[in-house]
Motif scaffolding. Sequence first.
Motif, PDB file in Angstrom:
ATOM      1  N   ILE A  91      21.507  32.583  38.020  1.00 29.19           N
ATOM      2  CA  ILE A  91      21.800  33.256  36.432  1.00 29.19           C
ATOM      3  C   ILE A  91      23.167  32.905  35.918  1.00 29.19           C
ATOM      4  CG2 ILE A  91      21.474  35.097  34.955  1.00 29.19           C
ATOM      5  CD1 ILE A  91      19.035  35.770  36.256  1.00 29.19           C
ATOM      6  N   ARG A  92      23.447  32.644  34.687  1.00 30.03           N
ATOM      7  CA  ARG A  92      24.657  32.412  34.261  1.00 30.03           C
ATOM      8  C   ARG A  92      25.512  31.321  34.493  1.00 30.03           C
ATOM      9  NH1 ARG A  92      23.740  37.665  34.403  1.00 30.03           N
ATOM     10  NH2 ARG A  92      25.131  38.672  35.910  1.00 30.03           N
TER      11      ARG A  92
ATOM     12  N   ASN B  94      14.068  28.115  30.522  1.00 28.83           N
ATOM     13  CA  ASN B  94      15.323  28.921  31.291  1.00 28.83           C
ATOM     14  C   ASN B  94      16.695  28.747  30.896  1.00 28.83           C
ATOM     15  OD1 ASN B  94      12.954  29.770  33.147  1.00 28.83           O
ATOM     16  ND2 ASN B  94      13.068  27.917  34.456  1.00 28.83           N
ATOM     17  N   LEU B  95      16.885  28.149  29.863  1.00 32.80           N
ATOM     18  CA  LEU B  95      18.425  27.962  29.446  1.00 32.80           C
ATOM     19  C   LEU B  95      18.438  28.501  27.943  1.00 32.80           C
ATOM     20  CD1 LEU B  95      18.735  24.164  30.516  1.00 32.80           C
ATOM     21  CD2 LEU B  95      19.381  25.882  31.868  1.00 32.80           C
ATOM     22  N   SER B  96      19.722  28.954  27.718  1.00 38.33           N
ATOM     23  CA  SER B  96      20.275  29.390  26.390  1.00 38.33           C
ATOM     24  C   SER B  96      21.558  28.569  26.238  1.00 38.33           C
ATOM     25  CB  SER B  96      20.724  30.845  26.320  1.00 38.33           C
ATOM     26  OG  SER B  96      19.603  31.592  26.793  1.00 38.33           O
TER      27      SER B  96
ATOM     28  N   VAL C  92      24.922  27.551  24.712  1.00 41.96           N
ATOM     29  CA  VAL C  92      26.187  28.280  24.716  1.00 41.96           C
ATOM     30  C   VAL C  92      26.945  27.621  23.617  1.00 41.96           C
ATOM     31  CG1 VAL C  92      28.143  28.788  25.885  1.00 41.96           C
ATOM     32  CG2 VAL C  92      26.025  28.896  26.959  1.00 41.96           C
TER      33      VAL C  92
ATOM     34  N   SER D  60      23.321  27.850  29.295  1.00 44.64           N
ATOM     35  CA  SER D  60      23.484  28.873  30.474  1.00 44.64           C
ATOM     36  C   SER D  60      22.148  29.227  30.962  1.00 44.64           C
ATOM     37  CB  SER D  60      24.385  30.263  30.074  1.00 44.64           C
ATOM     38  OG  SER D  60      24.201  30.920  30.940  1.00 44.64           O
ATOM     39  N   VAL D  61      22.031  29.180  32.098  1.00 47.29           N
ATOM     40  CA  VAL D  61      20.905  29.613  32.968  1.00 47.29           C
ATOM     41  C   VAL D  61      20.500  30.957  32.689  1.00 47.29           C
ATOM     42  CG1 VAL D  61      19.683  29.818  35.181  1.00 47.29           C
ATOM     43  CG2 VAL D  61      21.185  27.949  34.818  1.00 47.29           C
ATOM     44  N   THR D  62      19.387  31.169  31.984  1.00 51.99           N
ATOM     45  CA  THR D  62      18.853  32.646  31.824  1.00 51.99           C
ATOM     46  C   THR D  62      17.457  32.646  32.028  1.00 51.99           C
ATOM     47  OG1 THR D  62      18.516  31.878  29.442  1.00 51.99           O
ATOM     48  CG2 THR D  62      20.552  32.924  29.805  1.00 51.99           C
ATOM     49  N   HIS D  63      17.284  33.609  33.021  1.00 56.45           N
ATOM     50  CA  HIS D  63      15.889  33.931  33.429  1.00 56.45           C
ATOM     51  C   HIS D  63      15.860  35.065  34.052  1.00 56.45           C
ATOM     52  CE1 HIS D  63      11.838  32.196  34.514  1.00 56.45           C
ATOM     53  NE2 HIS D  63      12.091  32.268  35.767  1.00 56.45           N
ATOM     54  N   PHE D  64      14.421  35.675  34.546  1.00 52.95           N
ATOM     55  CA  PHE D  64      14.464  36.736  34.845  1.00 52.95           C
ATOM     56  C   PHE D  64      14.549  36.525  36.505  1.00 52.95           C
ATOM     57  CE2 PHE D  64      11.849  36.852  31.021  1.00 52.95           C
ATOM     58  CZ  PHE D  64      12.438  37.876  30.485  1.00 52.95           C
TER      59      PHE D  64
END
Length: 130
Positions: free
Chosen positions: A70-71, A124-126, A128, A44-48
């Motif tokens: 994001i997400r 930038n990724l987590s 899942v 999943s795209v996770t970034h500020f």
Amino acid sequence: MVRRCLIVAACLALPAQVAASEREQVPRIGLDGPELDACGGIGSVTHFEPEIAVLEAPDAYAREKDRLPIRSLVWLCEAVGDYQGIVYATGEFQDLGDCRVSRPIATPQAYNGPCAHGWVMALNLSLVSE
């Protein structure tokens, strides 16, 4: 004279660097072997920031080809240095399952399925799912 030669040499080398960064590098799939899925997991795209850049190659100077919010969910395929090769669904009638990377393939190859693909900074990724 030596200084002028260095400047000329640097200028001559620049077009080669630019040309190398403009070439698209398609992420490879099937790197985990013929018993496992073609891409090893879903991220999943996770970034500020509201979006991250999808690049044509695993290179800071590569051309941007897309942006993901994001997400967004993506398939995690080939990793090169700090970059993650991804495959992702685009369009109204396309789903992550349509990307044809959730089954094993016999040998590693460049992705050539119906979904979009590119490279993002791995930070930038987590993860899942594996």
